[in-house]
Design an enzyme around this catalytic site. Structure first.
Site, mmCIF file in Angstrom:
data_model
loop_
_atom_site.group_PDB
_atom_site.id
_atom_site.type_symbol
_atom_site.label_atom_id
_atom_site.label_comp_id
_atom_site.label_asym_id
_atom_site.label_seq_id
_atom_site.Cartn_x
_atom_site.Cartn_y
_atom_site.Cartn_z
ATOM 1 N NE ARG A 149 3.409 12.965 56.908
ATOM 2 C CZ ARG A 149 3.433 11.912 57.701
ATOM 3 N NH1 ARG A 149 2.374 11.623 58.426
ATOM 4 N NH2 ARG A 149 4.492 11.155 57.792
ATOM 5 C CB SER A 186 -0.710 6.590 66.935
ATOM 6 O OG SER A 186 -1.234 7.852 66.653
ATOM 7 C CG HIS A 207 2.512 10.405 68.849
ATOM 8 N ND1 HIS A 207 1.818 9.667 69.780
ATOM 9 C CD2 HIS A 207 2.030 10.017 67.624
ATOM 10 C CE1 HIS A 207 0.948 8.877 69.166
ATOM 11 N NE2 HIS A 207 1.062 9.062 67.867
ATOM 12 C CG ASP A 208 6.537 9.997 64.804
ATOM 13 O OD1 ASP A 208 5.397 9.510 64.894
ATOM 14 O OD2 ASP A 208 6.951 10.606 63.792
ATOM 15 C CG ASP A 237 2.725 10.986 72.796
ATOM 16 O OD1 ASP A 237 2.269 11.991 72.208
ATOM 17 O OD2 ASP A 237 2.297 9.831 72.596
#
Length: 401
Positions: free
Chosen positions: A237, A167, A366-367, A333
């Site tokens: 967040r 990232s 993405h994680d 992602d």
């Protein structure tokens, strides 16, 4: 280390003590060696907090720098001093793991602009004796890398065996490979891009506006006011966390299941499990992260575009490189989709760089690079082992004997 002065009425918390007196080692750089920033301001003095794992070999040829993502820090493989949770990449970094601390010397620093001991907006401005707040200069990914280079110099390391990160960490990897071609033997940019897309800039702006709309933000001077813009930072967040996941992952984990109830309440309570999950992510985040740091770091990501210093052509940034690259992306992602990794690979191919590319099948979004992904683990292990053989560090089987 400089403690918070008496006139700063910051809430007494472990997070604030880590800003001024971090648990990890810190490299201090005095006013005689200012850091020239992209905004044309000099930052001095400044400090970089870091952690290390493993042992540096005699010729200092086995050092790996791990660059962290937006909301992570230097505690890549050790207990976090604020949350008490395990390191954010303990599945990858450690003895016998893909990034093997029995073979390699691992360095992970808190980025410039962070809030875990490196100089950032919550740090004390020596000219005023108070926290910088919005007086801190706007920084870039390149500035973060320049500060890391000072740290590597401080540790007496001429060439890094590898620079690895996902990232925003991947952006730093690309900057390292472009700026310091002779100092990076191998580079592993993961789930990243060579420039920040307009969609990602838009997501970041929503988060920043949420923070700045919180009345407790106090124009960025909440340190002296003794407040914390918790609500705004939590919303930022929550919005960002959605982008780290995939629709498949969210549906598999939550679907439309209700939270601790059998019927809808017909209210604005957290009826659904996914709502409760996001609220939890937001509320726990504010306990460990500084709101102004969030503003500065997201802005640094928005400004990131490697074409800017390469005449508008990405390939020019890597011209002349001898670094070995392994570019990794994940199929689900959508924050940094595979096409953006392919653009990096195409640019490297254009300058005849040594590059491998792996797109990993995953529905975790993405994680995925932070989660259990056996194919990803095997990719990292295999690439580093092959690079280590080329570097003269020996094969994994040889070093384990």
């Amino acid at each position: 280390m400089t403690a918070a002065p008496p006139n700063v009425i910051a809430p007494v918390s472990r997070r604030y003590s880590e800003v001024h007196a971090p648990s990890s080692p810190v490299a201090h750089f005095d006013a005689s060696t200012p850091l020239r920033l992209a905004c044309q301001q000099d930052l001095a003095p400044f400090s970089i907090a870091y952690e290390t794992y493993g042992t540096l070999n005699r010729d200092k040829s086995n050092a790996i720098l791990i660059c962290h993502a937006l909301t992570a820090d230097q505690y890549v493989a050790s207990k976090h001093p604020v949350t008490g949770k395990p390191g954010w990449w303990e599945s990858v970094v450690g003895p016998g793991k893909p990034i093997d601390t029995n073979r390699f010397f691992i360095i992970c620093s808190n980025i410039l602009g962070g809030c875990m001991g490196s100089t950032g907006p919550a740090s004390i401005n020596p000219k005023t004796g108070e926290p910088y707040g919005l007086g801190f200069p706007v920084i870039t990914i390149g500035d973060m890398v320049e500060a890391q280079a000072r740290l590597i110099d401080h540790l007496g390391i001429d060439q890094l065996f590898a620079v690895i990160g996902g990232s925003m960490g991947g952006m730093q990897v690309l900057e390292w490979a472009a700026r310091y071609k002779d100092r990076v033997f191998a580079a592993v940019p993961i789930a990243t891009a060579a420039w920040h897309s307009s969609q990602n800039i838009a997501f970041h702006e929503v988060g920043r506006q949420a923070v700045m709309a919180d009345p407790e933000w106090k124009g960025g001077n909440y340190y002296a006011a003794g407040t914390v813009p918790k609500n705004g930072l939590a919303v930022a967040r929550m919005a960002a966390h959605i982008t780290y996941l995939s629709e498949e992952a969210l549906h598999r984990k939550f679907g439309r299941a209700l939270q601790d109830r059998s019927e809808k309440t017909f209210s604005f309570n957290a009826d659904f499990q996914v709502e409760s999950y996001l609220r939890h992510q937001g509320s726990t985040f504010v306990d460990r992260f500084d709101a102004n740091s969030y503003l500065y770091i997201t802005r640094a990501m928005d400004y990131f575009d490697m074409r800017d210093s390469a005449g508008g052509v990405l390939a020019n940034a890597f011209r002349g490189t001898r670094t070995r690259f392994c570019v990794v992306s994940f199929t689900s992602d959508w924050l940094y989709p595979t096409k953006e990794s392919r653009e990096i690979v195409q640019a490297l191919n254009a300058v005849a760089a040594n590059v491998s590319f792996v797109e990993i099948e995953s529905d975790k979004g993405h994680d995925a690079f932070l989660l259990e992904e056996p194919t990803f683990f095997a990719t990292i292990r295999g690439f580093l082992n092959a690079a280590a053989v080329k570097r003269g560090l020996g094969d994994a089987k040889e070093t384990s004997q």
